[in-house]
Design a protein around this motif. Structure first.
Motif, PDB file in Angstrom:
ATOM      1  N   ALA A 137       0.836  -1.202   0.000  1.00  0.00           N
ATOM      2  CA  ALA A 137       0.000   0.000   0.000  1.00  0.00           C
ATOM      3  C   ALA A 137       0.870   1.252   0.000  1.00  0.00           C
ATOM      4  O   ALA A 137       0.569   2.243  -0.678  1.00  0.00           O
ATOM      5  CB  ALA A 137      -0.925  -0.005   1.215  1.00  0.00           C
ATOM      6  N   ARG A 138       1.966   1.220   0.752  1.00  0.00           N
ATOM      7  CA  ARG A 138       2.882   2.364   0.788  1.00  0.00           C
ATOM      8  C   ARG A 138       3.514   2.589  -0.584  1.00  0.00           C
ATOM      9  O   ARG A 138       3.639   3.732  -1.046  1.00  0.00           O
ATOM     10  CB  ARG A 138       3.979   2.125   1.832  1.00  0.00           C
ATOM     11  N   ILE A 139       3.914   1.509  -1.254  1.00  0.00           N
ATOM     12  CA  ILE A 139       4.529   1.627  -2.578  1.00  0.00           C
ATOM     13  C   ILE A 139       3.538   2.220  -3.576  1.00  0.00           C
ATOM     14  O   ILE A 139       3.871   3.115  -4.358  1.00  0.00           O
ATOM     15  CB  ILE A 139       5.021   0.244  -3.050  1.00  0.00           C
ATOM     16  N   ALA A 140       2.303   1.722  -3.546  1.00  0.00           N
ATOM     17  CA  ALA A 140       1.283   2.230  -4.473  1.00  0.00           C
ATOM     18  C   ALA A 140       0.972   3.695  -4.194  1.00  0.00           C
ATOM     19  O   ALA A 140       0.794   4.493  -5.123  1.00  0.00           O
ATOM     20  CB  ALA A 140       0.019   1.380  -4.367  1.00  0.00           C
ATOM     21  N   ALA A 141       0.909   4.071  -2.918  1.00  0.00           N
ATOM     22  CA  ALA A 141       0.647   5.468  -2.561  1.00  0.00           C
ATOM     23  C   ALA A 141       1.762   6.372  -3.066  1.00  0.00           C
ATOM     24  O   ALA A 141       1.516   7.491  -3.537  1.00  0.00           O
ATOM     25  CB  ALA A 141       0.496   5.605  -1.047  1.00  0.00           C
ATOM     26  N   ARG A 142       2.989   5.888  -2.974  1.00  0.00           N
ATOM     27  CA  ARG A 142       4.130   6.663  -3.459  1.00  0.00           C
ATOM     28  C   ARG A 142       4.037   6.864  -4.974  1.00  0.00           C
ATOM     29  O   ARG A 142       4.289   7.960  -5.489  1.00  0.00           O
ATOM     30  CB  ARG A 142       5.428   5.938  -3.097  1.00  0.00           C
ATOM     31  N   ALA A 143       3.665   5.806  -5.696  1.00  0.00           N
ATOM     32  CA  ALA A 143       3.520   5.919  -7.148  1.00  0.00           C
ATOM     33  C   ALA A 143       2.430   6.921  -7.504  1.00  0.00           C
ATOM     34  O   ALA A 143       2.593   7.742  -8.419  1.00  0.00           O
ATOM     35  CB  ALA A 143       3.206   4.545  -7.748  1.00  0.00           C
ATOM     36  N   PRO A 176      -5.233  13.618  -5.845  1.00  0.00           N
ATOM     37  CA  PRO A 176      -6.531  13.044  -5.488  1.00  0.00           C
ATOM     38  C   PRO A 176      -6.356  12.029  -4.357  1.00  0.00           C
ATOM     39  O   PRO A 176      -5.328  11.347  -4.288  1.00  0.00           O
ATOM     40  CB  PRO A 176      -6.987  12.361  -6.783  1.00  0.00           C
ATOM     41  N   PRO A 177      -7.337  11.921  -3.463  1.00  0.00           N
ATOM     42  CA  PRO A 177      -7.191  11.013  -2.323  1.00  0.00           C
ATOM     43  C   PRO A 177      -6.935   9.574  -2.755  1.00  0.00           C
ATOM     44  O   PRO A 177      -7.552   9.074  -3.698  1.00  0.00           O
ATOM     45  CB  PRO A 177      -8.516  11.154  -1.570  1.00  0.00           C
ATOM     46  N   PHE A 178      -6.028   8.943  -2.027  1.00  0.00           N
ATOM     47  CA  PHE A 178      -5.597   7.570  -2.309  1.00  0.00           C
ATOM     48  C   PHE A 178      -5.980   6.664  -1.148  1.00  0.00           C
ATOM     49  O   PHE A 178      -5.818   7.030   0.023  1.00  0.00           O
ATOM     50  CB  PHE A 178      -4.078   7.528  -2.499  1.00  0.00           C
ATOM     51  N   PHE A 179      -6.462   5.464  -1.489  1.00  0.00           N
ATOM     52  CA  PHE A 179      -6.736   4.445  -0.480  1.00  0.00           C
ATOM     53  C   PHE A 179      -6.324   3.087  -1.040  1.00  0.00           C
ATOM     54  O   PHE A 179      -6.399   2.848  -2.252  1.00  0.00           O
ATOM     55  CB  PHE A 179      -8.221   4.415  -0.107  1.00  0.00           C
ATOM     56  N   ALA A 180      -5.874   2.214  -0.161  1.00  0.00           N
ATOM     57  CA  ALA A 180      -5.558   0.837  -0.532  1.00  0.00           C
ATOM     58  C   ALA A 180      -6.467  -0.084   0.264  1.00  0.00           C
ATOM     59  O   ALA A 180      -6.594   0.067   1.481  1.00  0.00           O
ATOM     60  CB  ALA A 180      -4.093   0.522  -0.238  1.00  0.00           C
ATOM     61  N   ALA A 181      -7.116  -1.009  -0.425  1.00  0.00           N
ATOM     62  CA  ALA A 181      -8.078  -1.900   0.215  1.00  0.00           C
ATOM     63  C   ALA A 181      -7.673  -3.352  -0.013  1.00  0.00           C
ATOM     64  O   ALA A 181      -7.485  -3.779  -1.157  1.00  0.00           O
ATOM     65  CB  ALA A 181      -9.478  -1.651  -0.341  1.00  0.00           C
ATOM     66  N   GLU A 182      -7.541  -4.074   1.079  1.00  0.00           N
ATOM     67  CA  GLU A 182      -7.236  -5.500   0.988  1.00  0.00           C
ATOM     68  C   GLU A 182      -8.549  -6.276   0.906  1.00  0.00           C
ATOM     69  O   GLU A 182      -9.397  -6.173   1.791  1.00  0.00           O
ATOM     70  CB  GLU A 182      -6.449  -5.932   2.222  1.00  0.00           C
ATOM     71  N   ARG A 206      -1.407   8.107   3.786  1.00  0.00           N
ATOM     72  CA  ARG A 206      -0.421   8.356   4.844  1.00  0.00           C
ATOM     73  C   ARG A 206      -0.205   7.128   5.719  1.00  0.00           C
ATOM     74  O   ARG A 206       0.281   7.235   6.833  1.00  0.00           O
ATOM     75  CB  ARG A 206      -0.866   9.545   5.697  1.00  0.00           C
ATOM     76  N   ARG A 207      -0.620   5.978   5.221  1.00  0.00           N
ATOM     77  CA  ARG A 207      -0.436   4.681   5.880  1.00  0.00           C
ATOM     78  C   ARG A 207      -1.276   4.542   7.142  1.00  0.00           C
ATOM     79  O   ARG A 207      -1.013   3.680   7.980  1.00  0.00           O
ATOM     80  CB  ARG A 207       1.047   4.436   6.200  1.00  0.00           C
TER      81      ARG A 207
END
Length: 253
Positions: free
Chosen positions: A51-57, A110-116, A228-229
């Motif tokens: 999720a951190r890697i994707a947010a950075r990208a 734009p706001p970022f979210f990662a969903a498992e 922001r993790r």
């Protein structure tokens, strides 16, 4: 940009992101409303880092231009799927994405979210899903409003002409009552108590118990993080007319 031979998660994430960019530019999108990157539960031990890697990208592709055009971008999608007719950089006639000339207000991405979630089609390691795409050919342009945060929640809003795209996220807690309170407070700030005009849907942690399902979709998730993790309990999405939905930010930065 040099291509790495290490085709791990970062490679897959950038590959998927470039495919999303290709679609967006071809249909004239100049700005995204928000994004959720889906991660399969099979990679449970690595998903917080993924999720951190994707947010950075996501943050990198939304960096405002610095005027340095000397470095050539390589399209990883072309590199993998069209090695004969590879195209480096943007194609002639494509729209700029992000189109900073048509975006006013905050310079936040734009706001970022990662969903498992449980799994992804074809055993994929990552899948990008945007909630909305704004075409910036509209003379009114896109206005990105500064994020507003309270105790346990954040609100993100983007408007174009008389349309408002709103995201409400509330943070995960071991105390279910705290999550319920954060959700209620965020909805109150939006002025949406009992009248969810334009509600589209929600991504919800499975531990959220007191969410009343409405007409929109609900995607259950094992875990959710923001850019922001921070662990997030839910992400709610609205799309509506400005005068029907409260604008939480009266000025932009």
């Amino acid at each position: 940009m040099e291509l790495s031979e290490d085709k791990g998660f970062a490679f897959d994430a950038v590959l998927g992101l470039q495919h999303l960019w290709r679609i967006g530019t071809e249909v004239g999108v100049g700005w995204w409303g928000s994004v959720v990157v889906f991660l399969p539960r099979a990679n449970f031990d690595f998903n917080e880092e993924n999720a951190r890697i994707a947010a950075r990208a996501w943050k990198c592709v939304h960096a405002p231009p610095d005027g340095d055009e000397d470095e050539e971008d390589i399209d990883l999608w072309d590199h993998k799927h069209d090695s004969v007719n590879q195209t480096h950089g943007a194609r002639k006639g494509e729209s700029a994405l992000p189109d900073w000339n048509a975006v006013a207000g905050s310079k936040e991405p734009p706001p970022f979210f990662a969903a498992e979630i449980e799994d992804l089609p074809r055993g994929a390691a990552v899948e990008w899903c945007v909630s909305a795409g704004f075409t910036t050919s509209d003379s009114a342009g896109v206005v990105v409003h500064a994020t507003v945060s309270g105790k346990g929640w954040s609100i993100y809003q983007t408007s174009i002409a008389n349309q408002m795209h709103t995201i409400l996220s509330f943070y995960w807690s071991e105390d279910g009552a705290e999550m319920d309170e954060a959700l209620a407070d965020g909805r109150q700030v939006l002025g949406l108590q009992g009248r969810d005009m334009g509600w589209i849907g929600a991504y919800l942690d499975k531990e959220v118990k007191n969410f009343e399902s409405q007409d929109g979709w609900v995607i259950p998730c094992n875990r959710i993080w923001d850019g922001r993790r921070r662990r997030v309990a839910g992400v709610l999405v609205w799309e509506g007319v400005v005068n029907e939905m409260k604008l939480c930010i009266l000025s932009t930065v």
